[in-house]
Design an enzyme around this catalytic site. Structure first.
Site, short mmCIF file in Angstrom:
data_model
loop_
_atom_site.label_atom_id
_atom_site.label_comp_id
_atom_site.label_asym_id
_atom_site.label_seq_id
_atom_site.Cartn_x
_atom_site.Cartn_y
_atom_site.Cartn_z
CE LYS A 13 2.19 4.94 -7.10
NZ LYS A 13 3.47 5.71 -6.64
N GLY A 49 1.39 -0.51 1.91
CA GLY A 49 1.32 0.76 2.14
C GLY A 49 0.26 1.06 3.49
CB SER A 50 -1.66 4.07 4.30
OG SER A 50 -2.25 4.35 3.37
N GLY A 105 -5.08 0.65 1.21
CA GLY A 105 -5.19 -0.71 1.26
C GLY A 105 -6.77 -0.89 0.90
CD GLU A 127 3.43 -5.57 4.77
OE1 GLU A 127 2.77 -4.93 5.91
OE2 GLU A 127 4.55 -4.98 4.75
CB CYS A 178 4.20 -1.69 8.07
SG CYS A 178 5.49 -2.97 7.84
CD GLU A 193 1.34 1.82 10.60
OE1 GLU A 193 0.35 2.12 9.68
OE2 GLU A 193 2.12 0.84 10.53
P1 ADP Z 1 1.74 6.86 2.88
O1 ADP Z 1 0.45 7.67 3.30
O2 ADP Z 1 2.45 6.36 3.97
O3 ADP Z 1 2.50 7.88 1.86
P2 ADP Z 1 0.54 5.26 1.02
O4 ADP Z 1 -0.46 4.20 1.38
O5 ADP Z 1 -0.51 6.58 0.74
O6 ADP Z 1 1.29 5.72 2.13
O7 ADP Z 1 1.37 5.19 -0.19
C1 ADP Z 1 1.79 3.75 -0.53
C2 ADP Z 1 1.98 3.69 -2.14
O8 ADP Z 1 0.64 3.63 -2.37
C3 ADP Z 1 2.75 4.66 -2.68
O9 ADP Z 1 3.23 4.19 -3.89
C4 ADP Z 1 1.43 5.90 -3.23
O10 ADP Z 1 1.92 6.34 -4.50
C5 ADP Z 1 0.32 4.33 -3.69
N1 ADP Z 1 -1.02 5.06 -3.31
C6 ADP Z 1 -1.48 6.11 -2.93
N2 ADP Z 1 -2.90 6.33 -3.28
C7 ADP Z 1 -3.14 5.49 -4.10
C8 ADP Z 1 -4.18 5.01 -4.94
N3 ADP Z 1 -5.38 5.77 -4.62
N4 ADP Z 1 -4.34 4.09 -5.94
C9 ADP Z 1 -3.10 3.25 -6.05
N5 ADP Z 1 -1.69 3.76 -5.35
C10 ADP Z 1 -1.94 4.51 -4.45
#
Ligand code: ADP
Length: 495
Positions: free
Chosen positions: A187, A240-241, A245, A262, A296, A397
């Site tokens: 995804k 991601g964030s 995470g 990560e 990151c 961050e």
């Molecule tokens: P940012 O806030 O910098 O956009 P995210 O951590 O929200 O970073 O996003 C990183 C990835 O995680 C993206 O592909 C996002 O769609 C996905 N994502 C965000 N929320 C969820 C969730 N609840 N479950 C699974 N994937 C998620």
């Protein structure tokens, strides 16, 4: 992807639809979402908006592909290697179009996107090499038995990736997952879905069996979340964030799903008094301003020894003022827009609040002047001095081109301050003293430490964080562990 009037011609190279079970499909409910060029704010493509029902189909496809052995027993490791090599070749053949699509989708300058796509090609080549070298062990257990330790793929992997290095982050997970014999639902981030679709097209052309690499496009909660709770998914790897995470770790705990995370960072960049100053200034600035600061591991906390403080601060301002903001597609651009209006507003709010929060504003660069870019998501690079970690920009961050500079006097103090963060992803140390470099590198609680450099991440080595920067390791041979289970087969040889 459905095309949009007036969109750049290269986008015709992005396949229409998501890739599920070897087919290019629309979302079941027909919904789409828009992908925007961050340099202009214009819609450039419409992409299927996956919901739980679409993810269900993708997971079912990956599960069948794993369980029937079409990527396991039915293919030799050599054949897996051959297909991964072919994917690498196809990425190289399509380099120019992939670079342009990446720039249009995430905004980064051409030179940076070229670096990303070249590393994607290498990543597939590198893990193609590993496919034939994953071996077990025969520990001695006495003469009456044989104990075989074998490595097996973990199964169906949900790979959730961010928008700052869209194709590279996808390859970083997809290549080792495929090399070990796992099947995948990938995804991409909703801001940058296009090159993941190109990756699926490349895999198909390279001969990867249907159902082994599925790509669902959509938003986190709609298209990512269903994978976390689906018992047919064995493993989640996420970049991601920190907040998402944590949520993933918590949710996956219910089924004890394997998880690699990560996450973020607030990485220290330490310039000692004996540093090679010219290189340290260039590297320190690149460490926070490179890729618009959307990194990151960005060296966002710059610690400078008092003896060279003024020189380094001046040098960083000179570096920041030489940065040219513009469209990533313009060869002379050295900093592109941030990925989205939301990200731009978030970074700006940190910058706007900083002076009232105890930080001293030193410098902010110029925004692009072109009317064509007036609606783009640009944030100019800026430099702040901070007395300690109390201002929010010194702690949180930001994920933008904002440097916070601290002055220090002695080594113990700077090590304590460098470690004064919930994160532990990376650190850079600038000095000519080998003992100081190595002792400091040992004392910094981070997964990656650079000496006299900042930000290189060779695919052959290792990536991953201490503390709240993550769980598990990626890159190199370490990534293989993330996609393998380990089994003992015990054979009684006695009477
Ligand atoms: P940012 O806030 O910098 O956009 P995210 O951590 O929200 O970073 O996003 C990183 C990835 O995680 C993206 O592909 C996002 O769609 C996905 N994502 C965000 N929320 C969820 C969730 N609840 N479950 C699974 N994937 C998620």
């Amino acid at each position: 992807m459905s095309s949009v009037d007036g969109a750049p011609a290269v986008l015709a190279r992005v396949p229409a639809g998501m890739h599920i079970d070897g087919r290019w499909v629309a979302a079941i409910d027909g919904e789409e979402f828009e992908s925007v060029d961050p340099a202009t704010g214009r819609v450039i493509a419409r992409v299927p908006r996956a919901q739980a029902a679409d993810v269900d189909r993708a997971v079912a496809a990956a599960r069948s592909a794993f369980d029937d052995g079409r990527w396991g027993e039915a293919v030799s490791a050599r054949d897996r290697a051959r297909i991964l090599h072919r994917m690498s070749d196809l990425v190289r053949e399509r380099r120019d179009e992939l670079v342009e699509i990446e720039v249009l989708d995430c905004g980064k300058p051409l030179a940076d996107a070229r670096g990303d796509i070249d590393e994607v090609a290498f990543m597939f080549e590198y893990y193609a090499g590993w496919a034939t070298k994953i071996a077990g062990d025969i520990p001695p257990v006495g003469s009456d038995a044989l104990s075989l330790v074998v490595r097996e793929p973990v199964g169906v992997c949900g790979l959730i990736v961010p928008w700052n290095y869209p194709m590279l982050m996808a390859a970083q997970k997809v290549a080792p997952a495929l090399a070990t014999g796992c099947t995948v639902v990938l995804k991409p981030a909703e801001q940058t879905p296009l090159t993941a679709l190109c990756m699926a097209a490349i895999a198909e052309e390279a001969g990867l069996p249907a159902g082994v690499l599925n790509v669902v496009t959509g938003f986190g909660v709609e298209a990512g979340e269903p994978m976390l709770t689906d018992p047919r998914v064995d493993k989640i790897s996420f970049t991601g964030s920190l907040g998402v995470g944590r949520h993933i770790q918590r949710t996956c705990a219910d089924q004890l799903k394997r998880v690699t995370l990560e996450l973020g960072g607030k990485s220290p960049n330490i310039v000692f008094g004996d540093a090679p100053i010219a290189e340290a200034i260039v590297g320190t600035a690149a460490g926070i301003f490179g890729n618009q600061g959307e990194v990151c591991s960005a060296g966002s906390r710059v610690f400078v020894h008092a003896s060279v403080y003024d020189e380094v601060l001046e040098g960083m301002v000179a570096q920041a003022s030489a940065i040219r903001l513009g469209s990533g597609l313009d060869e002379s651009t050295t900093m592109g827009p941030l990925v989205s209006a939301r990200q731009r507003d978030r970074v700006r709010s940190f910058v706007d609040a900083a002076p009232g929060d105890g930080a001293r504003h030193v410098f902010t660069g110029a925004l692009p002047e072109s009317a064509e870019l007036a609606e783009g998501f640009f944030v100019a690079p800026s430099v702040f001095e901070v007395p300690d970690h109390s201002p929010a920009i010194a702690r949180e961050e930001i994920f933008g081109p904002v440097a916070t500079v601290f002055r220090f006097e002695d080594v113990d103090e700077v090590v304590r301050q460098a470690n004064n963060t919930e994160y532990g992803l990376a650190a850079a140390i600038w000095t000519r003293d080998i003992n100081l470099a190595l002792t400091t590198a040992r004392r910094v609680r981070a997964g990656v430490v650079w000496v006299n450099d900042s930000q290189p991440a060779p695919s052959e080595s290792l990536w991953g964080g201490y503390k709240q920067s993550g769980v598990g390791r990626e890159l190199g041979r370490y990534a293989l562990d993330a996609y393998l289970e380990t089994k003992q087969i015990y054979i009684n040889l006695g009477s």
